[in-house]
Design a protein around this motif. Structure first.
Motif, mmCIF file in Angstrom:
data_model
loop_
_atom_site.group_PDB
_atom_site.id
_atom_site.type_symbol
_atom_site.label_atom_id
_atom_site.label_comp_id
_atom_site.label_asym_id
_atom_site.label_seq_id
_atom_site.Cartn_x
_atom_site.Cartn_y
_atom_site.Cartn_z
ATOM 1 N N ASP A 95 0.820 -1.210 0.000
ATOM 2 C CA ASP A 95 0.000 0.000 0.000
ATOM 3 C C ASP A 95 0.853 1.260 0.000
ATOM 4 O O ASP A 95 0.363 2.353 0.284
ATOM 5 C CB ASP A 95 -0.940 0.010 1.206
ATOM 6 C CG ASP A 95 -0.179 -0.064 2.533
ATOM 7 O OD1 ASP A 95 1.040 -0.311 2.517
ATOM 8 O OD2 ASP A 95 -0.810 0.126 3.587
ATOM 9 N N GLY A 96 2.137 1.111 -0.332
ATOM 10 C CA GLY A 96 3.040 2.255 -0.325
ATOM 11 C C GLY A 96 2.881 3.137 -1.548
ATOM 12 O O GLY A 96 2.207 2.786 -2.527
ATOM 13 N N GLY A 97 3.525 4.301 -1.503
ATOM 14 C CA GLY A 97 3.374 5.278 -2.562
ATOM 15 C C GLY A 97 3.893 4.824 -3.909
ATOM 16 O O GLY A 97 3.314 5.157 -4.947
ATOM 17 N N VAL A 98 4.996 4.053 -3.923
ATOM 18 C CA VAL A 98 5.570 3.611 -5.198
ATOM 19 C C VAL A 98 4.599 2.696 -5.932
ATOM 20 O O VAL A 98 4.291 2.901 -7.110
ATOM 21 C CB VAL A 98 6.916 2.898 -4.975
ATOM 22 C CG1 VAL A 98 7.435 2.320 -6.290
ATOM 23 C CG2 VAL A 98 7.938 3.851 -4.375
ATOM 24 N N ILE A 99 4.091 1.679 -5.239
ATOM 25 C CA ILE A 99 3.186 0.730 -5.877
ATOM 26 C C ILE A 99 1.876 1.410 -6.267
ATOM 27 O O ILE A 99 1.338 1.184 -7.360
ATOM 28 C CB ILE A 99 2.936 -0.482 -4.954
ATOM 29 C CG1 ILE A 99 4.213 -1.331 -4.868
ATOM 30 C CG2 ILE A 99 1.775 -1.325 -5.465
ATOM 31 C CD1 ILE A 99 4.064 -2.573 -4.021
ATOM 32 N N THR A 100 1.363 2.246 -5.391
ATOM 33 C CA THR A 100 0.102 2.949 -5.691
ATOM 34 C C THR A 100 0.233 3.774 -6.968
ATOM 35 O O THR A 100 -0.644 3.736 -7.849
ATOM 36 C CB THR A 100 -0.295 3.849 -4.516
ATOM 37 O OG1 THR A 100 -0.454 3.048 -3.340
ATOM 38 C CG2 THR A 100 -1.583 4.582 -4.817
ATOM 39 N N ALA A 101 1.330 4.530 -7.080
ATOM 40 C CA ALA A 101 1.534 5.359 -8.267
ATOM 41 C C ALA A 101 1.729 4.516 -9.515
ATOM 42 O O ALA A 101 1.149 4.806 -10.577
ATOM 43 C CB ALA A 101 2.740 6.277 -8.056
ATOM 44 N N MET A 102 2.515 3.449 -9.407
ATOM 45 C CA MET A 102 2.808 2.637 -10.592
ATOM 46 C C MET A 102 1.586 1.831 -11.042
ATOM 47 O O MET A 102 1.410 1.588 -12.246
ATOM 48 C CB MET A 102 3.983 1.718 -10.305
ATOM 49 C CG MET A 102 5.315 2.458 -10.268
ATOM 50 S SD MET A 102 5.753 3.240 -11.853
ATOM 51 C CE MET A 102 6.199 1.789 -12.808
ATOM 52 N N GLU A 103 0.737 1.425 -10.110
ATOM 53 C CA GLU A 103 -0.499 0.745 -10.502
ATOM 54 C C GLU A 103 -1.385 1.669 -11.327
ATOM 55 O O GLU A 103 -1.948 1.258 -12.362
ATOM 56 C CB GLU A 103 -1.246 0.262 -9.259
ATOM 57 C CG GLU A 103 -0.659 -0.984 -8.620
ATOM 58 C CD GLU A 103 -1.425 -1.400 -7.382
ATOM 59 O OE1 GLU A 103 -1.483 -2.616 -7.114
ATOM 60 O OE2 GLU A 103 -1.954 -0.520 -6.672
ATOM 61 N N LYS A 104 -1.490 2.911 -10.888
ATOM 62 C CA LYS A 104 -2.305 3.880 -11.618
ATOM 63 C C LYS A 104 -1.725 4.149 -13.001
ATOM 64 O O LYS A 104 -2.448 4.204 -14.009
ATOM 65 C CB LYS A 104 -2.389 5.179 -10.817
ATOM 66 C CG LYS A 104 -3.232 6.255 -11.482
ATOM 67 C CD LYS A 104 -3.287 7.524 -10.627
ATOM 68 C CE LYS A 104 -4.095 8.614 -11.313
ATOM 69 N NZ LYS A 104 -4.129 9.868 -10.503
ATOM 70 N N ILE A 105 -0.406 4.300 -13.077
ATOM 71 C CA ILE A 105 0.253 4.551 -14.350
ATOM 72 C C ILE A 105 0.084 3.365 -15.288
ATOM 73 O O ILE A 105 -0.154 3.534 -16.500
ATOM 74 C CB ILE A 105 1.740 4.876 -14.115
ATOM 75 C CG1 ILE A 105 1.868 6.231 -13.416
ATOM 76 C CG2 ILE A 105 2.524 4.857 -15.421
ATOM 77 C CD1 ILE A 105 3.262 6.533 -12.902
#
Length: 445
Positions: A57-67
Motif C-alpha cells: 500500500d506504499g506510494g511507489v506501488i500505488t503510483a505505478m499501478e495507476k500509471i
C-alpha cells in the motif's frame, strides 16, 4: 534481530544461489545486450512482471499501478503483474533463487549489492545510464538519488523511485530540561545522553529488534572519518573492522551503551514501539527518514510534543572528510530491468511510466527522485514538513550508505548480533573487532 535458525537458512540459500549464479555466468541465455536500450520491433502488448520488495500500500506501488492502468487503456492486452514480497529477507531469497535459475521477470528490485553486480557483469541487467540518456531523462534525476543506486565502479543498473533524507529528530523541550544543545559532533552524543539520563529522560529511542537501525549508527563514524570508501573496501575484504574507522565506530558505540543512550530493553523494541516512545515525549531523540514525515511533521503528531519536535542532520567529527550536508540520503531499493526480456514493449512502458511517475509521487507528499517537481505539502503539515522537503535541495554527493545493503548476508547478520552485544556491554570493542574480522575473513574469501 533475525532468529539464528532463520538467518542460517537464509545464508545457506543465498550461498547456494550465488554458486548457481556463478556456474551459469557467461552462458548464452544469461542475458541480452545491456547497452541495447532502444531495440527494433513492434510494440506487442502482453503482461510483464515486476518482482518487488515494497509495501503493497506504499506510494511507489500505488503510483505505478495507476500509471500501468493508464498505459493499458491505450495498449489493450498490457498488464503489469506486481509480485510483492515486502519482507526483505524473504524477498532476497526469492530474487536470488530466480536469478540463479535465470527466471527473473522483466523488472525486479535490487540494492547495489555484490550479487547484483555479478548479474550486471554477466549482461543480465540493462544499463540504466544508457536508458535514461536515450529517454532524455538523464538530467532529470537528483545526483544523490542516482549515486545511491550505483555500483562501486560508478556504473548504474537500477532506477530509483524514492528519495529520502535521514535525520535525528529531537524534542527541544526535553533538551532544554536537561540543559543540552544539539550535538555538534558525534563525540557530543555520550555527554548528551548522560545529561538526559540524569533528568530521568530516555535519550534515544531505537528499534533494536530489526537490526538495521543500530547498524546505521555503526556507519556514521567511519563515514565521517573515511568517507564511503571504507565500507566499499570492507565488503570486499580490502579493509577490516580493526582498521581505524571500524575501531573508532566500535569504541563510539560502546561508549553510547555505557552512557545509557538507548532505552532499556532496546534489543526487543520494534519499529512502532520505538517511534511511539519519541512521539509520546518519553524519548528525546529518534533517528529516522523523511518517509515518516506524515507522523512527525503533521497534526497526526501528539499535540503535547508537536511544537517541540525539530531535527538535526548527522553531526561531524574533528577530522571529518565528508561535508556537513553529506549523510544518509537513500533512494530506496532500485528497480533493475532484465536485459534478456527487454523488448520494445518494456521500453515503451518504461518511457511512459518514468515520465509520469515524478508528478504522481510528489502529489502524495513524498520527495521525488527527480528535480523539477514540487512536493505537495499536506494541509495538516507543521512548518517542519516544508523545511524537511527544502533540505533535499542542499545535499552533497557523498552518501553514508546503509551497511545492510552493502555487506554480504552472513557478515551482515553477524554484525547486527554483535552490535547489540557491544552496546549492551556484553562484549568489549576489542572482542567486537576480533569477531567481526573473523566473520569477514570467512564470508568474503
Amino acid at each position: 534481530m533475525p532468529h539464528i535458525t532463520r538467518a542460517a537458512s537464509w545464508i545457506a540459500l543465498t550461498t547456494a544461489a550465488t554458486l548457481a549464479l556463478t556456474s551459469c555466468a557467461g552462458g548464452a541465455a544469461a542475458g541480452g545486450d545491456p547497452a541495447d536500450v532502444d531495440p527494433d520491433g513492434e510494440i506487442t502488448p502482453r503482461e510483464i512482471s515486476w518482482l518487488l520488495s515494497r509495501p503493497a500500500d506504499g506510494g511507489v506501488i500505488t503510483a505505478m499501478e495507476k500509471i500501468a492502468e493508464e498505459y493499458a487503456a491505450d495498449h489493450p492486452g498490457f498488464a503489469l503483474n506486481l509480485i510483492t514480497t515486502p519482507d526483505r529477507p524473504s524477498y532476497i531469497q526469492k530474487y536470488e533463487t530466480l536469478a540463479a535459475a535465470n527466471k527473473l521477470p522483466e523488472l525486479f528490485d535490487t540494492d547495489a549489492t555484490p550479487f547484483a553486480q555479478k548479474l550486471a557483469e554477466q549482461g543480465r541487467m540493462l544499463d540504466v545510464d544508457a536508458l535514461l540518456e536515450d529517454l532524455g531523462m538523464a538530467d532529470d534525476y537528483r545526483e544523490a538519488a542516482l549515486n545511491y543506486q550505483r555500483f562501486d565502479d560508478g556504473s548504474l543498473y537500477m532506477v530509483p523511485f524514492e528519495f529520502q533524507l535521514e535525520f535525528f529528530w529531537y524534542n527541544s523541550d526535553l533538551f532544554e530540561q536537561a540543559g543540552v544543545e544539539v550535538p555538534a559532533t558525534l563525540d557530543d552524543f555520550a555527554p548528551m545522553c548522560e545529561a538526559l539520563r540524569a533528568e530521568g529522560i530516555t535519550p534515544i529511542a531505537l528499534d533494536g529488534a530489526d537490526g538495521w537501525p543500530l547498524e546505521r549508527y555503526m556507519a556514521y563514524y567511519p563515514f565521517r572519518q573515511a568517507g564511503p570508501e571504507y565500507v566499499q573496501k570492507l565488503k570486499t575484504g580490502e579493509a577490516k573492522f580493526g582498521d581505524a574507522p571500524g575501531r573508532a565506530a566500535a569504541e563510539w558505540l560502546y561508549g553510547l551503551g555505557q552512557s545509557g543512550c538507548f532505552q532499556e530493553g532496546f534489543s526487543a523494541t520494534g519499529y512502532a514501539d520505538a517511534q511511539a516512545q519519541f512521539t509520546s515525549g518519553r524519548a528525546a531523540v529518534y533517528n529516522i527518514g523523511t518517509w515518516e514525515l506524515a507522523n512527525l511533521a503533521t497534526e497526526n503528531l501528539d499535540a503535547g510534543v508537536r511544537d517541540a519536535v525539530d531535527y538535526f542532520t548527522l553531526p561531524t567529527t574533528a577530522s571529518a572528510v565528508t561535508a556537513d550536508n553529506e549523510y544518509v540520503t537513500p533512494s530506496g531499493i532500485g528497480m533493475a530491468v532484465n536485459a534478456r526480456t527487454y523488448d520494445p514493449l518494456v521500453r515503451d512502458f518504461l518511457a511512459f511510466a518514468l515520465e509520469r511517475y515524478p508528478a504522481a509521487v510528489a502529489e502524495s507528499g513524498a520527495l521525488s527522485p527527480t528535480v523539477g517537481v514540487e512536493t505537495a505539502i499536506p494541509a495538516n503539515a507543521t512548518p517542519l514538513y516544508a523545511r524537511a522537503i527544502e533540505q533535499a535541495g542542499d545535499v552533497g554527493s557523498a552518501i553514508a550508505m546503509p551497511w545492510d545493503t552493502q555487506l554480504d548476508p552472513a557478515t551482515n547478520t553477524r554484525l547486527q548480533q554483535e552490535l547489540t552485544l557491544l552496546v549492551q556491554g556484553d562484549i568489549t570493542p576489542d572482542e567486537f573487532v576480533e569477531t567481526m574480522d573473523a566473520a569477514l575473513a570467512e564470508n568474503v574469501g
